[in-house]
Design a protein around this motif. Structure first.
Motif, short mmCIF file in Angstrom:
data_model
loop_
_atom_site.label_atom_id
_atom_site.label_comp_id
_atom_site.label_asym_id
_atom_site.label_seq_id
_atom_site.Cartn_x
_atom_site.Cartn_y
_atom_site.Cartn_z
N VAL A 64 41.08 42.75 37.38
CA VAL A 64 40.11 43.61 38.05
C VAL A 64 39.08 44.12 37.04
O VAL A 64 37.88 44.12 37.30
N PHE A 65 39.54 44.54 35.86
CA PHE A 65 38.61 45.05 34.85
C PHE A 65 37.61 43.96 34.44
O PHE A 65 36.42 44.23 34.29
N ALA A 66 38.10 42.74 34.28
CA ALA A 66 37.22 41.64 33.90
C ALA A 66 36.19 41.35 34.98
O ALA A 66 35.11 40.83 34.69
N GLY A 67 36.52 41.69 36.23
CA GLY A 67 35.60 41.44 37.34
C GLY A 67 34.55 42.51 37.52
O GLY A 67 33.69 42.40 38.40
N LEU A 68 34.59 43.57 36.69
CA LEU A 68 33.60 44.64 36.76
C LEU A 68 32.43 44.34 35.83
O LEU A 68 32.64 44.00 34.66
N SER A 69 31.24 44.49 36.32
CA SER A 69 30.06 44.36 35.46
C SER A 69 29.97 45.57 34.55
O SER A 69 30.63 46.59 34.79
N PRO A 70 29.18 45.51 33.47
CA PRO A 70 29.01 46.69 32.62
C PRO A 70 28.57 47.92 33.41
O PRO A 70 29.01 49.04 33.13
N ARG A 71 27.71 47.72 34.40
CA ARG A 71 27.27 48.84 35.24
C ARG A 71 28.43 49.43 36.03
O ARG A 71 28.60 50.65 36.11
N SER A 72 29.25 48.58 36.62
CA SER A 72 30.39 49.05 37.40
C SER A 72 31.41 49.76 36.51
O SER A 72 32.01 50.75 36.93
N ALA A 79 31.39 56.11 31.27
CA ALA A 79 31.01 55.81 29.89
C ALA A 79 30.95 54.29 29.74
O ALA A 79 31.64 53.57 30.47
N PRO A 80 30.14 53.78 28.80
CA PRO A 80 30.14 52.35 28.55
C PRO A 80 31.53 51.93 28.03
O PRO A 80 32.04 52.53 27.08
N LEU A 81 32.11 50.95 28.65
CA LEU A 81 33.46 50.52 28.25
C LEU A 81 33.50 49.00 28.29
O LEU A 81 33.41 48.40 29.35
N HIS A 82 33.62 48.41 27.10
CA HIS A 82 33.59 46.96 27.01
C HIS A 82 34.98 46.34 27.13
O HIS A 82 35.11 45.19 27.54
N GLN A 83 36.00 47.11 26.77
CA GLN A 83 37.36 46.62 26.88
C GLN A 83 38.31 47.80 26.98
O GLN A 83 37.97 48.92 26.63
N LEU A 84 39.50 47.53 27.48
CA LEU A 84 40.53 48.56 27.58
C LEU A 84 41.32 48.60 26.27
O LEU A 84 41.86 47.58 25.84
N SER A 85 41.38 49.76 25.65
CA SER A 85 42.22 49.89 24.47
C SER A 85 43.68 49.77 24.88
O SER A 85 44.04 49.95 26.05
N ARG A 86 44.52 49.46 23.93
CA ARG A 86 45.94 49.33 24.22
C ARG A 86 46.51 50.63 24.80
O ARG A 86 47.29 50.62 25.76
N ARG A 87 46.07 51.75 24.24
CA ARG A 87 46.57 53.05 24.70
C ARG A 87 46.10 53.36 26.12
O ARG A 87 46.89 53.80 26.96
N PHE A 88 44.80 53.12 26.40
CA PHE A 88 44.28 53.41 27.73
C PHE A 88 44.89 52.47 28.76
O PHE A 88 45.19 52.85 29.88
#
Length: 209
Positions: A64-72, A79-88
């Protein structure tokens, strides 16, 4: 149509049928084929399945995260989020079905099951919880967000909750419209460009589609 809350493997079950030359066939052996969980009828109907997300559903979360555009992603996480950290990522998978509940919508495609959206709640009191939702961009305008929120409303009521709140960026008018279409009752407050939407859960919600 993404929203965010400030509180904290869909294993794609598509068995690969053997192809000639993969494994030598022994005499008398019949090659077994495992049927895809997405039948042709299910693909044609295109009705999403909503089920509970578990701590082992990291693949669904990632899909699902990969299917979100930068805007979404910005609208969802504020906040701008390019990837999910291991902790998050671990935080998002920390669900127990009661105080931290998440539901995932799965659609059938010719390639197999696909995670299309996730809605989650985090209890903030005996009868209140914060809610957040995201739907992959390719799945917008297909009723998935409404289905997820409606189903979550039923589950929240079963858990004894009476109010849900969501923090929505003021510019995210589609998300606000979605919330109000499912939960029309409750105030909306604005502060610093963020709308805090309160959703009062009716005693009886329309049954999920």
């Amino acid at each position: 149509m993404q929203v965010s809350a400030h509180s904290p493997d869909l294993v794609r079950a598509q068995a690969r049928a053997g192809q000639p030359g993969d494994i030598p066939r022994q005499r008398g052996e019949t090659r077994r084929r495992t049927a895809s969980p997405c039948s042709r009828r299910a693909i044609r109907r295109a009705v999403p399945l909503v089920r509970e997300l578990t701590p082992r559903d990291g693949a669904a979360l990632d899909e699902v995260f990969a299917g979100l555009s930068p805007r979404s992603r910005y609208l969802r996480f504020h906040a701008p989020l390019h990837q999910l950290s291991r902790r998050f990522r671990a935080t998002l998978l920390d669900v127990d079905g009661r105080d931290r509940l998440a539901l995932v919508a799965v659609v059938c495609t010719a390639e197999g099951p696909r995670a299309a959206g996730i809605v989650r709640l985090a209890r903030t009191g005996p009868r209140e919880a914060e809610v957040a939702i995201e739907v992959a961009d390719a799945m917008h305008r297909q009723g998935i967000g409404r289905l997820l929120l409606t189903t979550l409303g039923h589950r929240a009521t079963e858990l004894g909750l009476t109010h849900l709140t969501a923090e929505v960026l003021a510019e995210n008018t589609p998300a606000l419209a979605l919330f109000r279409s499912v939960f029309p009752d409750g105030p909306t407050r604005r502060a610093d460009g963020i709308l805090t939407v309160t959703c009062r859960l009716a005693a009886v919600l329309d049954p999920p589609v």
